[in-house]
Write a protein that holds these residues in place. Structure first.
Motif, mmCIF file in Angstrom:
data_model
loop_
_atom_site.group_PDB
_atom_site.id
_atom_site.type_symbol
_atom_site.label_atom_id
_atom_site.label_comp_id
_atom_site.label_asym_id
_atom_site.label_seq_id
_atom_site.Cartn_x
_atom_site.Cartn_y
_atom_site.Cartn_z
ATOM 1 N N UNK A 1 0.792 -1.109 0.069
ATOM 2 C CA UNK A 1 0.037 -0.027 0.138
ATOM 3 C C UNK A 1 0.856 1.110 0.198
ATOM 4 N N UNK A 2 1.972 1.085 0.737
ATOM 5 C CA UNK A 2 2.923 2.365 0.611
ATOM 6 C C UNK A 2 3.541 2.750 -0.559
ATOM 7 N N UNK A 3 3.785 1.510 -1.152
ATOM 8 C CA UNK A 3 4.428 1.685 -2.552
ATOM 9 C C UNK A 3 3.526 2.257 -3.562
ATOM 10 N N UNK A 4 2.208 1.835 -3.252
ATOM 11 C CA UNK A 4 1.196 2.390 -4.277
ATOM 12 C C UNK A 4 0.938 3.881 -4.036
ATOM 13 N N UNK A 5 0.976 4.347 -2.842
ATOM 14 C CA UNK A 5 0.698 5.814 -2.312
ATOM 15 C C UNK A 5 1.795 6.648 -2.953
ATOM 16 N N UNK A 6 3.102 6.321 -2.476
ATOM 17 C CA UNK A 6 4.135 6.690 -2.953
ATOM 18 C C UNK A 6 4.379 7.134 -4.394
#
Lengths: 244, 269
Positions: A74-79
């Motif tokens: 999820x953090x990869x997606x947001x970043x």
């Protein structure tokens, strides 16, 4: 009852809500199939129900490592999303908007770096740098960018709130807690940008009126939403089974 | 019972608490709850969670009850603050919807926690929103009111976060606490924004949040850049998109119970 006002959702977010429901339904079906399916190569979460182009399958590990890997996805997606926002800024982006996106992009890059660097070799080994497809988003349109940012943050908040109870290690739980409130701050500000001077930042579509509880989503609800933007195929079957 | 424990803990950080409490009628303080009908509408989610996990609140582990009563004390504080400020003309029209929503949330948080705790819930204490004379215009000056609101919300986030580990024995309640925690964070960001602050916390002093140093304790520790043993400011020093301030902002830090009680003690009458 209390006279609570909340702005209606925009057409685009209403549309994305409908597709959330659609993929959630598909996920429920897929989940049922997964349970009945024993072959690893068939046990992947494919929320759209259609065959994906040939791509790598990313299997999330089980237990705490799996929950952290889920967060890392999820953090990869947001970043990646916020990197796109600033890679091609919409026309006439104000300095205030620029500062906002720069801050939020920074936070998400930092979260991504944390999970990559600190959260166990197993996690990083299981989850490579993912590739994303944001073609559904009009990065030239400020309203569309804000609406999508709001949707990503909402998903993130719900994901952390729903996953916390599955984390066994108290230190990891605290770490997740340190992050989720920042995601919530992002979400609150984005809602304020969409509907200034209202109660939209935490109105009844976000926080239940009778209990005051913010969103919480199960991983099985969140994964299909994330999958829509990720070219690799996420296989969360082992993770989901380990949480049951 | 629990109230006694709670105030014993406050006393550790505020030796005058019992003197100040002496002004409150003992009977009023300790028996007011039994005289009142506890809010009838048991929120369905908690009722069902409790039934699944414990059958009834009396079998909640003591550690969980302690956390919930601690949370209840803070929610009483917040609710009374916003309820007193309700409809006061000093609140600019633009911000009234936000404060009314926040007030309603704190009210239902109180009701929710009381429902879960049942007879074990602490009664509502009395409050002093001058914080023993520190703030002289809490309900007449919006700058003061909103500054205190920001401090309460940012502090509330840290308080819930500090207790998450103590709720792991009760997963359903842990999730509810996380959801309340997020609601407080949504409030915090909105109040910060209306005060011209960033929605997220930069650094570990009140001054950096546009607040007087008297509330420094609410922000101490937020300057941390080390997470899970990694100094992220150092690790990302080569990335021109990242500043040390962003690393501080990207994580909200927990505070333990004694620290929180020390912070809020002046607001208890």
């Amino acid at each position: 009852m209390e006279n609570i006002t909340n702005r209606p959702e925009t057409p685009s977010s209403a549309a994305s809500r409908r597709s959330f429901l659609r993929v959630a339904g598909a996920a429920a079906v897929t989940g049922g199939l997964l349970t009945a399916c024993s072959k690893g190569d068939e046990a992947f979460v494919n929320p759209t129900g259609s065959a994906r182009a040939a791509g790598t399958t990313v299997a999330l590990p089980t237990g705490d490592a799996g929950v952290l890997a889920f967060a890392y996805v999820l953090e990869q997606l947001e970043a990646a999303f916020y990197e796109m926002v600033l890679a091609k800024p919409y026309p006439n982006m104000s300095s205030a908007d620029m500062a906002l996106w720069t801050d939020i992009r920074g936070h998400e890059i930092i979260h991504r770096a944390l999970f990559k660097a600190a959260v166990g070799a197993g996690t990083a080994a299981n989850v490579p740098d993912l590739t994303f497809n944001f073609s559904s988003i009009d990065f030239n349109n400020r309203a569309d960018v804000i609406a999508n940012a709001e949707a990503f943050e909402k998903t993130g908040v719900g994901a952390y709130n729903g996953a916390g109870k599955y984390i066994k290690d108290a230190g990891y739980l605290t770490l997740a807690g340190k992050i989720v409130s920042v995601e919530t701050r992002h979400h609150s500000i984005l809602r304020e940008l969409q509907y200034p001077y209202s109660d939209a930042f935490a109105g009844p579509t976000i926080v239940t009126s009778d209990t005051g509880l913010h969103l919480a989503y199960e991983p099985t609800f969140v994964l299909p939403i994330a999958q829509k933007y990720i070219l690799e195929t996420l296989d969360a079957s082992a993770l989901v089974k380990s949480l049951a | 019972m629990n109230l006694q424990n709670l105030f014993s803990e406050i006393e550790k950080v505020d030796g005058e608490i019992f003197d100040r409490l002496a002004h409150v009628s003992r009977r009023g303080l300790f028996s007011s709850l039994t005289k009142k009908t506890i809010a009838a509408a048991a929120p369905a989610i908690m009722a069902s969670a409790l039934t699944k996990s414990y059958g009834q609140s009396s079998s909640l582990p003591q550690g969980v009850k302690d956390v919930l009563n601690f949370a209840l004390a803070l929610e009483y504080l917040e609710f009374n603050f916003y309820n007193y400020g309700r409809n006061l003309s000093m609140i600019p029209v633009n911000y009234r919807p936000a404060f009314e929503l926040i007030r309603q949330h704190e009210e239902v948080h109180v009701r929710l926690l009381k429902t879960v705790l049942g007879a074990d819930a602490i009664p509502m204490p009395k409050f002093d929103f001058s914080a023993k004379g520190t703030f002289t215009d809490t309900f007449t000056n919006f700058a003061t009111f909103s500054a205190i609101a920001q401090t309460f919300e940012d502090t509330g986030v840290r308080a819930y976060k500090g207790q998450a580990g103590n709720l792991q024995a009760a997963p359903a309640i842990l999730q509810v606490a996380l959801q309340i925690h997020a609601t407080e964070a949504a409030h915090a960001a909105n109040v910060r924004y209306m005060r011209g602050q960033k929605g997220w916390i930069t650094g570990g002093t009140a001054a950096l949040q546009g607040l007087p140093s008297v509330v420094d304790a609410s922000y101490k520790g937020e300057e941390n850049t080390v997470q899970a043993g990694v100094d992220l400011a150092a690790a990302l020093a080569g990335d021109s998109r990242i500043t040390p301030a962003m690393v501080m902002q990207a994580f909200d830090e927990p505070l333990d119970k004694p620290t929180i009680l020390g912070i809020v003690a002046p607001f208890f009458a």
